[in-house]
Motif scaffolding. Structure first.
Motif, short mmCIF file in Angstrom:
data_model
loop_
_atom_site.label_atom_id
_atom_site.label_comp_id
_atom_site.label_asym_id
_atom_site.label_seq_id
_atom_site.Cartn_x
_atom_site.Cartn_y
_atom_site.Cartn_z
N LYS A 171 0.82 -1.22 0.00
CA LYS A 171 0.00 0.00 0.00
C LYS A 171 0.86 1.27 0.00
CE LYS A 171 -2.03 -1.10 3.87
NZ LYS A 171 -1.39 -2.42 4.11
N SER A 172 1.84 1.30 0.90
CA SER A 172 2.66 2.51 1.03
C SER A 172 3.44 2.80 -0.24
CB SER A 172 3.63 2.36 2.21
OG SER A 172 2.93 2.22 3.43
N GLU A 176 -3.81 6.27 2.33
CA GLU A 176 -3.63 4.89 2.77
C GLU A 176 -4.58 4.68 3.95
OE1 GLU A 176 -0.14 1.85 4.35
OE2 GLU A 176 0.38 3.89 3.73
#
Length: 202
Positions: free
Chosen positions: A13-14, A82
């Motif tokens: 995700k990051s 996020e």
């Protein structure tokens, strides 16, 4: 336009958030990790304790991001986040049933975030294990992380259809550091085109 990127631990995700934020040059709000979080949060996550406190911490973190972004949002911008309400709900599964009622009450903190698009990243557990081993973080115990991923990933898949404007993307074989990988995500999520910065040879 607000775009949330969510998924189980170790899914990337990051990395995707940073890459898309840089590509669109409109801003991105990550949840952070190790050095950003209160150290006690990491310890409690690893031990599987203080479910309500951990969930409230991330709910308040996400809320601060969504509130700050509201001051910078406009029709011609795409802002990436996020985390979302879906994230809070998917993680309930990793805590004892006795905590679930209190955790569901915390979901109300996310009722007003309303991303215009939510990208749920999913993957096979063996791919996640490879990524976790490669990043080699001292606070992550690989087997425990993979176990958590399997549980939470199943919840994301189950819950995704209940959230509007949500697309599930299997990231196996997709490299977020490549243009092809990013274009795959943009196409799958039906994101608007980005403005290319021209490169000229003189």
């Amino acid at each position: 336009m607000r775009v949330a990127i969510v998924g189980g631990p170790g899914i990337g995700k990051s990395t995707l958030l940073r890459q898309l934020g840089d590509l669109y040059r409109n801003g991105a709000y990550g949840e952070g990790e190790g050095g950003v979080w209160d150290p006690d949060v990491l310890a409690d996550i690893e031990q599987g304790v203080n479910a309500v406190g951990v969930t409230r911490y991330f709910a308040e973190l996400y809320d601060a991001n969504y509130r700050d972004a509201a001051a910078h949002d406009s029709p011609d911008r795409i802002i990436f986040f996020e985390g979302s309400r879906l994230t809070l709900e998917a993680h309930i599964a990793e805590y004892p049933a006795g905590d679930h009622a209190a955790l569901r009450e915390l979901l109300a903190l996310g009722d007003e975030w309303n991303p215009d698009r939510t990208i749920v990243l999913t993957s096979h557990a063996n791919t996640i294990e490879k990524h976790i081993r490669l990043r080699n973080r001292p606070h992550e115990e690989v087997e425990r992380m993979v176990q958590r991923f399997r549980l939470i990933d199943a919840e994301f898949r189950r819950l995704a259809p209940q959230y509007p404007n949500t697309v599930v993307v299997d990231r196996d074989g997709i490299e977020f550091h490549s243009r092809d990988g990013l274009m795959h995500i943009i196409k799958a999520a039906k994101l608007p085109p980005f403005t290319e910065i021209p490169y000229r040879r003189s």
